[in-house]
Design a protein around this motif. Structure first.
Motif, PDB file in Angstrom:
ATOM      1  N   GLU A   1       0.817  -1.221   0.000  1.00 46.60           N
ATOM      2  CA  GLU A   1       0.000   0.000   0.000  1.00 46.60           C
ATOM      3  C   GLU A   1       0.848   1.267   0.000  1.00 46.60           C
ATOM      4  N   ARG A   2       1.810   1.350   0.906  1.00 49.54           N
ATOM      5  CA  ARG A   2       2.616   2.566   1.026  1.00 49.54           C
ATOM      6  C   ARG A   2       3.500   2.753  -0.210  1.00 49.54           C
ATOM      7  N   GLU A   3       4.117   1.674  -0.650  1.00 53.27           N
ATOM      8  CA  GLU A   3       5.038   1.737  -1.790  1.00 53.27           C
ATOM      9  C   GLU A   3       4.317   2.191  -3.051  1.00 53.27           C
ATOM     10  N   LEU A   4       3.036   1.832  -3.182  1.00 51.16           N
ATOM     11  CA  LEU A   4       2.318   2.120  -4.420  1.00 51.16           C
ATOM     12  C   LEU A   4       1.375   3.316  -4.298  1.00 51.16           C
ATOM     13  N   THR A   5       1.478   4.047  -3.172  1.00 54.30           N
ATOM     14  CA  THR A   5       0.713   5.292  -3.063  1.00 54.30           C
ATOM     15  C   THR A   5       1.278   6.292  -4.068  1.00 54.30           C
TER      16      THR A   5
ATOM     17  N   LYS B   1       1.089   5.656  -7.115  1.00 56.71           N
ATOM     18  CA  LYS B   1       1.417   4.769  -8.240  1.00 56.71           C
ATOM     19  C   LYS B   1       0.202   3.902  -8.566  1.00 56.71           C
ATOM     20  N   GLY B   2      -0.962   4.447  -8.270  1.00 54.45           N
ATOM     21  CA  GLY B   2      -2.199   3.706  -8.502  1.00 54.45           C
ATOM     22  C   GLY B   2      -3.048   3.601  -7.252  1.00 54.45           C
ATOM     23  N   VAL B   3      -2.406   3.701  -6.082  1.00 55.05           N
ATOM     24  CA  VAL B   3      -3.158   3.775  -4.828  1.00 55.05           C
ATOM     25  C   VAL B   3      -3.330   5.248  -4.485  1.00 55.05           C
TER      26      VAL B   3
ATOM     27  N   GLY C   1      -6.696   1.524 -10.724  1.00 52.02           N
ATOM     28  CA  GLY C   1      -6.638   2.366  -9.538  1.00 52.02           C
ATOM     29  C   GLY C   1      -7.203   1.682  -8.309  1.00 52.02           C
ATOM     30  N   ILE C   2      -6.656   2.017  -7.140  1.00 46.05           N
ATOM     31  CA  ILE C   2      -7.197   1.524  -5.870  1.00 46.05           C
ATOM     32  C   ILE C   2      -7.382   2.724  -4.946  1.00 46.05           C
ATOM     33  N   PHE C   3      -8.609   2.959  -4.543  1.00 41.48           N
ATOM     34  CA  PHE C   3      -8.923   4.087  -3.657  1.00 41.48           C
ATOM     35  C   PHE C   3      -9.503   3.570  -2.341  1.00 41.48           C
ATOM     36  N   PRO C   4      -8.702   3.510  -1.281  1.00 41.85           N
ATOM     37  CA  PRO C   4      -9.236   3.088   0.015  1.00 41.85           C
ATOM     38  C   PRO C   4      -9.962   4.246   0.722  1.00 41.85           C
ATOM     39  N   PHE C   5     -11.186   3.984   1.150  1.00 40.81           N
ATOM     40  CA  PHE C   5     -11.918   4.955   1.999  1.00 40.81           C
ATOM     41  C   PHE C   5     -12.486   4.171   3.169  1.00 40.81           C
TER      42      PHE C   5
END
Lengths: 105, 315
Positions: free
Chosen positions: B123-127, B129-131, B238-242
């Motif tokens: 998650e952190r690495e790909l923030t 970068k699609g997250v 894309g991945i959008f966490p809410f």
């Protein structure tokens, strides 16, 4: 700051010698707009040493993705046309951008 | 004493800006401090449909721009500085930022909350970068691509619908078998033909080489693992966490009372247990975190600050 578009990115960044900063932003990105004045201040500070550019990704989405940028704000540092370092999102702060420049200058 | 403010407000979201407006209008010397952008979470929200009295098509940024204008018109100062230390026990409070030190008779804490991370590998690495946690910042990138929104509350579903304006398809991944979002929002979502749903599932891992390429989900009921790969022609998605929020109470929690979740406890007048220290907006323990409750908190805090200063400093 040099305003980048699809047509001049290659010439201004990839074919450019020395250090180039590219500030990726968009109309909808409020954090980007808040950061921009500080990047402009850095552009003044490093005038003649680092070339500062900005790219509005709204009309250059594919170009941004080609540079592996998929989130804003992102600041990339290029040296002789090659991407060498970046800061993105929460890390994209004036102090971190300056530290990144100082490391390579 | 130089540089002594009546009121220093930490945070320039709706709560901080409303406090600044009321405080400056009451002729108190007022400073609003913000670490990056004015507006807080609401400026990353495109649509604000439920703020009473707002004009048609109000957006987070347009509401905040007006709040800033109002606060400044009454004389509130604003500064961009990240606060690293606070000393609030004495009569004169000291707030230390990266750039400067500020002194005040009253401090109003309006630092708000930030999105909660999933806490999964990748998650952190790909923030970036699609997250992403900011749909208005990053929606453009996902034009004609697929997007996964993680979560089932109001924010998750509203942001998912916003993203359907850009993405080819938006899939909501929720850990329960029904959405927690309000009925009006749910109905819109179920009627949106670009939306899909994956139930009873949580994210196990996000994978990709410099860019998001794979999402690994686990079904909570069956234990089954599903790997979702980026469509070959897209190369990414894309991945959008809410999945909720965490309060930005780190600087204060050692000497101010918090609830289990880390939110600051105040009385109905926004007072904390420390005299002259108030809290307003999302940082507070309360039942509804909206712009409308944030500005109410800010107004109450500023009015109580004025009373406190009158009683403490001027007799």
């Amino acid at each position: 700051m040099v305003i980048l578009e699809k047509d001049n990115f290659e010439e201004e960044v990839l074919n450019s010698k020395g250090l180039v900063i590219v500030d990726f932003w968009s109309d909808g990105c409020e954090p980007c707009k808040a950061l921009m004045p500080e990047v402009e201040a850095l552009a003044e500070k490093y005038e003649g040493k680092v070339k500062f550019c900005k790219l509005n990704i709204t009309k250059a989405r594919r170009l941004a993705i080609s540079q592996r940028v998929m989130g804003l704000p992102t600041i990339l540092l290029y040296k002789d046309g090659a991407k060498i370092e970046e800061v993105t999102k929460d890390e994209a702060k004036a102090a971190n951008i300056e530290a990144m420049i100082e490391k390579h200058i | 004493m130089e540089n002594l403010y009546d009121v220093v407000i930490i945070g320039a979201g709706p709560a901080g800006l409303a406090a600044g407006l009321y405080s400056a209008r009451a002729k108190m010397k007022t400073l609003i401090l913000e670490k990056d952008k004015a507006g807080g979470q609401i400026v990353t929200t495109n649509e604000v449909a439920n703020y009473p009295g707002s004009i048609d098509d109000a957006t987070g940024p347009s509401l905040v721009a007006r709040m800033v204008e109002q606060a400044e018109s009454f004389g509130a100062e604003r500064k961009k500085d990240e606060i690293v230390k606070v000393e609030l026990q004495d009569k004169i409070k000291v707030v230390t930022g990266e750039k400067d030190v500020y002194k005040a008779k009253v401090v109003i804490i309006a630092t708000g909350a930030s999105p909660r991370y999933l806490g999964v590998p990748g998650e952190r690495e790909l923030t970036g970068k699609g997250v992403s946690y900011c749909a208005t910042c990053d929606a453009d990138f996902f034009t004609d691509l697929e997007v996964y929104v993680i979560g089932g509350g109001d924010t998750a579903v509203e942001e998912a619908m916003y993203l359907t304006k850009f993405a080819r398809k938006v899939t909501v991944v929720h850990r329960r078998d029904e959405l927690r979002a309000a009925k009006s929002i749910r109905e819109k979502a179920f009627n949106n033909e670009k939306m899909a749903f994956i139930w009873d599932s949580v994210v196990e891992e996000i994978k990709g080489d410099g860019i998001v390429e794979k999402l690994v989900l686990k079904n909570k009921k069956t234990g089954e693992i599903t790997e979702i790969d980026a469509p070959e022609e897209d190369g990414t998605f894309g991945i959008f966490p809410f999945v909720g929020y965490i309060p930005k109470s780190e600087l204060f929690k050692d000497f101010l009372e918090t609830d289990k979740g880390g939110y600051l406890i105040t009385d109905p007048d926004m007072k904390t247990a420390v005299p002259g220290v108030f809290a307003a907006g999302d940082i507070r323990h309360k039942s509804l975190r909206q712009v409308v409750t944030a500005v109410a908190d800010g107004a109450i805090a500023a009015v109580q600050a004025e009373k406190y200063i009158e009683n403490t400093f001027e007799n």
